[in-house]
Scaffold this active site. Structure first.
Site, PDB file in Angstrom:
ATOM      1  N   ASN A 126     -10.519   0.357   0.880  1.00  0.00           N
ATOM      2  CA  ASN A 126      -9.055   0.379   0.798  1.00  0.00           C
ATOM      3  C   ASN A 126      -8.633  -0.153  -0.570  1.00  0.00           C
ATOM      4  O   ASN A 126      -8.867  -1.317  -0.884  1.00  0.00           O
ATOM      5  CB  ASN A 126      -8.500  -0.495   1.937  1.00  0.00           C
ATOM      6  CG  ASN A 126      -6.981  -0.596   1.922  1.00  0.00           C
ATOM      7  OD1 ASN A 126      -6.330  -0.226   0.950  1.00  0.00           O
ATOM      8  ND2 ASN A 126      -6.437  -1.124   3.002  1.00  0.00           N
ATOM      9  N   CYS A 161       0.825  -1.215   0.000  1.00  0.00           N
ATOM     10  CA  CYS A 161       0.000   0.000   0.000  1.00  0.00           C
ATOM     11  C   CYS A 161       0.857   1.263   0.000  1.00  0.00           C
ATOM     12  O   CYS A 161       0.353   2.358  -0.236  1.00  0.00           O
ATOM     13  CB  CYS A 161      -0.932  -0.003   1.205  1.00  0.00           C
ATOM     14  SG  CYS A 161      -2.044  -1.409   1.185  1.00  0.00           S
ATOM     15  N   HIS A 185      -3.148   7.038   3.567  1.00  0.00           N
ATOM     16  CA  HIS A 185      -3.680   5.784   3.035  1.00  0.00           C
ATOM     17  C   HIS A 185      -5.065   5.542   3.627  1.00  0.00           C
ATOM     18  O   HIS A 185      -5.251   5.592   4.844  1.00  0.00           O
ATOM     19  CB  HIS A 185      -2.721   4.653   3.413  1.00  0.00           C
ATOM     20  CG  HIS A 185      -3.191   3.297   3.004  1.00  0.00           C
ATOM     21  ND1 HIS A 185      -3.822   3.068   1.806  1.00  0.00           N
ATOM     22  CD2 HIS A 185      -3.128   2.101   3.636  1.00  0.00           C
ATOM     23  CE1 HIS A 185      -4.127   1.782   1.718  1.00  0.00           C
ATOM     24  NE2 HIS A 185      -3.718   1.180   2.813  1.00  0.00           N
TER      25      HIS A 185
HETATM   26  N1  COA Z   1     -18.955  -8.343   9.962  1.00  0.00           N
HETATM   27  C1  COA Z   1     -19.382  -8.725  11.161  1.00  0.00           C
HETATM   28  N2  COA Z   1     -18.550  -9.223  12.093  1.00  0.00           N
HETATM   29  C2  COA Z   1     -17.252  -9.305  11.773  1.00  0.00           C
HETATM   30  C3  COA Z   1     -16.751  -8.922  10.533  1.00  0.00           C
HETATM   31  C4  COA Z   1     -17.656  -8.411   9.602  1.00  0.00           C
HETATM   32  N3  COA Z   1     -17.283  -8.002   8.377  1.00  0.00           N
HETATM   33  N4  COA Z   1     -15.413  -9.127  10.514  1.00  0.00           N
HETATM   34  C5  COA Z   1     -15.073  -9.633  11.702  1.00  0.00           C
HETATM   35  N5  COA Z   1     -16.192  -9.745  12.483  1.00  0.00           N
HETATM   36  C6  COA Z   1     -16.301 -10.247  13.848  1.00  0.00           C
HETATM   37  C7  COA Z   1     -15.177 -11.180  14.207  1.00  0.00           C
HETATM   38  O1  COA Z   1     -15.451 -12.484  13.776  1.00  0.00           O
HETATM   39  C8  COA Z   1     -15.165 -11.041  15.700  1.00  0.00           C
HETATM   40  O2  COA Z   1     -16.212 -11.812  16.223  1.00  0.00           O
HETATM   41  P1  COA Z   1     -16.051 -12.610  17.626  1.00  0.00           P
HETATM   42  O3  COA Z   1     -15.803 -11.537  18.647  1.00  0.00           O
HETATM   43  O4  COA Z   1     -17.349 -13.314  17.746  1.00  0.00           O
HETATM   44  O5  COA Z   1     -14.862 -13.496  17.416  1.00  0.00           O
HETATM   45  C9  COA Z   1     -15.524  -9.579  15.944  1.00  0.00           C
HETATM   46  O6  COA Z   1     -16.160  -9.136  14.732  1.00  0.00           O
HETATM   47  C10 COA Z   1     -14.338  -8.707  16.244  1.00  0.00           C
HETATM   48  O7  COA Z   1     -13.329  -8.978  15.278  1.00  0.00           O
HETATM   49  P2  COA Z   1     -11.966  -8.212  15.273  1.00  0.00           P
HETATM   50  O8  COA Z   1     -11.130  -8.702  14.136  1.00  0.00           O
HETATM   51  O9  COA Z   1     -11.360  -8.265  16.648  1.00  0.00           O
HETATM   52  O10 COA Z   1     -12.459  -6.706  14.994  1.00  0.00           O
HETATM   53  P3  COA Z   1     -11.652  -5.356  15.027  1.00  0.00           P
HETATM   54  O11 COA Z   1     -12.316  -4.435  15.949  1.00  0.00           O
HETATM   55  O12 COA Z   1     -10.168  -5.564  15.167  1.00  0.00           O
HETATM   56  O13 COA Z   1     -11.912  -4.809  13.563  1.00  0.00           O
HETATM   57  C11 COA Z   1     -10.772  -4.576  11.456  1.00  0.00           C
HETATM   58  C12 COA Z   1     -11.415  -5.530  12.452  1.00  0.00           C
HETATM   59  C13 COA Z   1     -10.232  -5.390  10.299  1.00  0.00           C
HETATM   60  C14 COA Z   1     -11.838  -3.610  10.980  1.00  0.00           C
HETATM   61  C15 COA Z   1      -9.652  -3.761  12.152  1.00  0.00           C
HETATM   62  O14 COA Z   1      -8.814  -4.620  12.898  1.00  0.00           O
HETATM   63  C16 COA Z   1      -8.802  -3.020  11.156  1.00  0.00           C
HETATM   64  O15 COA Z   1      -9.283  -2.189  10.407  1.00  0.00           O
HETATM   65  N6  COA Z   1      -7.482  -3.272  11.160  1.00  0.00           N
HETATM   66  C17 COA Z   1      -6.586  -2.635  10.171  1.00  0.00           C
HETATM   67  C18 COA Z   1      -6.697  -3.372   8.859  1.00  0.00           C
HETATM   68  C19 COA Z   1      -6.047  -2.650   7.727  1.00  0.00           C
HETATM   69  O16 COA Z   1      -5.923  -1.446   7.722  1.00  0.00           O
HETATM   70  N7  COA Z   1      -5.633  -3.404   6.716  1.00  0.00           N
HETATM   71  C20 COA Z   1      -5.054  -2.896   5.511  1.00  0.00           C
HETATM   72  C21 COA Z   1      -3.621  -2.649   5.644  1.00  0.00           C
HETATM   73  S1  COA Z   1      -2.948  -1.913   4.232  1.00  0.00           S
END
Ligand code: COA
Length: 315
Positions: A272, A108, A242
């Site tokens: 993204n 990215c 980004h």
């Molecule tokens: N819809 C509903 N529930 C979802 C889901 C979705 N699309 N994706 C994950 N969940 C659930 C998970 O299964 C988990 O459930 P559980 O508690 O029953 O196990 C719960 O939501 C929490 O998941 P988690 O991964 O801990 O959520 P989070 O608060 O960390 O948010 C992201 C996830 C991906 C949004 C966040 O971590 C993020 O944005 N990280 C940065 C990613 C990024 O920028 N990537 C690109 C890099 S270039």
């Protein structure tokens, strides 16, 4: 080096969070509150190459140049549609270009890395006008059964034409090798001699690790760049970061203590799009007439590697 013109292109198909909820266990409320994303654009019958061609034409026209003026093309892409030739060569017939073209993959952070390579070529006198383009089709290697990743991404192309000037005031890159946090393997092929071929694999991500890295490293790199330039955060007109997650943008913004008007975003509409987020947003600002002479912009991106790139540009 200075930026002479910008361009961008998005696929026509809009995919809303509700569209995703039709085949994934997810909903608009979860996606929009955790990421800020409401919809993204996804390739259907278009190709990534056609998006790249449109963005390239727009940028050359916006720079007031013709394709014959361009003497080098640098494309940032994580995954082009073909392995060879480079996308930077494949777009040339349709755009009317006739020069050397190279693809690079900086995740990215790729657009900012490509800008820095362009700056080197210009400084060495190896080229005079360079097309720097990011073209990304994350829909082609996202796992559409994994709600934790596929909801985040979209497809796009963004471009800038650069030439000699003194608009780039500072550039900084950092790497922290942590492959396991964000990666995608390629298809293993069918070599009969491979002993332990890697499994075919979609994009895999440890979301919370990426989140922590992004907030702390983006803030650190921007703060250090401001200090080197003797600038206060409010001396910068726009922070073009980004577009990975609205919460990440907000966390960096509040740490810098600057107003929302200095943190433009389009993640709600695009998701993204990897290295294309920065040039697409830059093009939107440019076309809205916001990049006036003297305007200071900080570009900042983070991504697979893990790595970060930051640049201070004056228009
Ligand atoms: N819809 C509903 N529930 C979802 C889901 C979705 N699309 N994706 C994950 N969940 C659930 C998970 O299964 C988990 O459930 P559980 O508690 O029953 O196990 C719960 O939501 C929490 O998941 P988690 O991964 O801990 O959520 P989070 O608060 O960390 O948010 C992201 C996830 C991906 C949004 C966040 O971590 C993020 O944005 N990280 C940065 C990613 C990024 O920028 N990537 C690109 C890099 S270039």
């Amino acid at each position: 080096m200075k930026i002479l013109g910008t361009g961008s292109a998005l696929p026509k198909r809009v995919v809303t969070n509700d569209d995703l909820a039709e085949f994934l266990d997810t909903n608009d409320e979860w996606i929009s509150t955790r990421t800020g994303i409401r919809e993204r654009r996804v390739l259907t019958d278009e190709t990534l190459q056609s998006l790249a061609e449109t963005a390239a034409k727009n940028a050359i026209e916006n720079a007031g140049l013709t394709p014959q003026d361009i003497d080098f093309v640098l494309v940032s892409t994580v995954l082009a549609e073909t392995l060879s030739p480079a996308l930077a060569m494949d777009i040339q017939p349709a755009v009317g270009l006739k020069c050397m073209g190279v693809d690079l993959n900086g995740g990215c952070t790729g657009f900012i890395a490509a800008l820095a390579v362009a700056e080197g070529l210009l400084a060495m006198g190896r080229a005079r006008k360079i097309l720097v383009l990011s073209a990304e089709a994350l829909s082609r290697f996202s796992d559409w059964t994994d709600r934790g990743t596929c909801v985040l991404f979209g497809d796009a192309a963004g471009a800038a034409v650069v030439g000699e000037g003194d608009g780039v005031k500072d550039v900084c890159f950092r790497g922290e090798p942590r492959r396991e946090v964000l990666f995608a393997n390629t298809d293993p092929g069918n070599s009969p001699f491979a002993v332990d071929p890697r499994p075919a694999c979609f994009l895999k991500m440890q979301g919370q690790e990426v989140y922590k890295f992004a907030v702390s490293h983006s803030f650190r790199d921007i703060r250090e760049m401001l200090e080197r330039a003797g600038l206060q955060p409010e001396d910068v007109d726009f922070y073009v970061l980004h577009q990975a997650n609205m919460r990440i943008l907000e966390a960096v913004r509040t740490r810098l203590k600057v107003g929302e008007d200095r943190f433009p975003h389009n993640i709600e509409r695009t998701g993204n799009t990897s290295s294309a987020t920065v040039p697409v947003l830059l093009d939107e600002l440019n076309r809205a007439g916001k990049l006036k002479p003297g305007c200071r912009v900080i570009l900042n991106a983070f991504g697979a590697g893990l790595c970060t790139g930051t640049a201070l540009i004056e228009f």
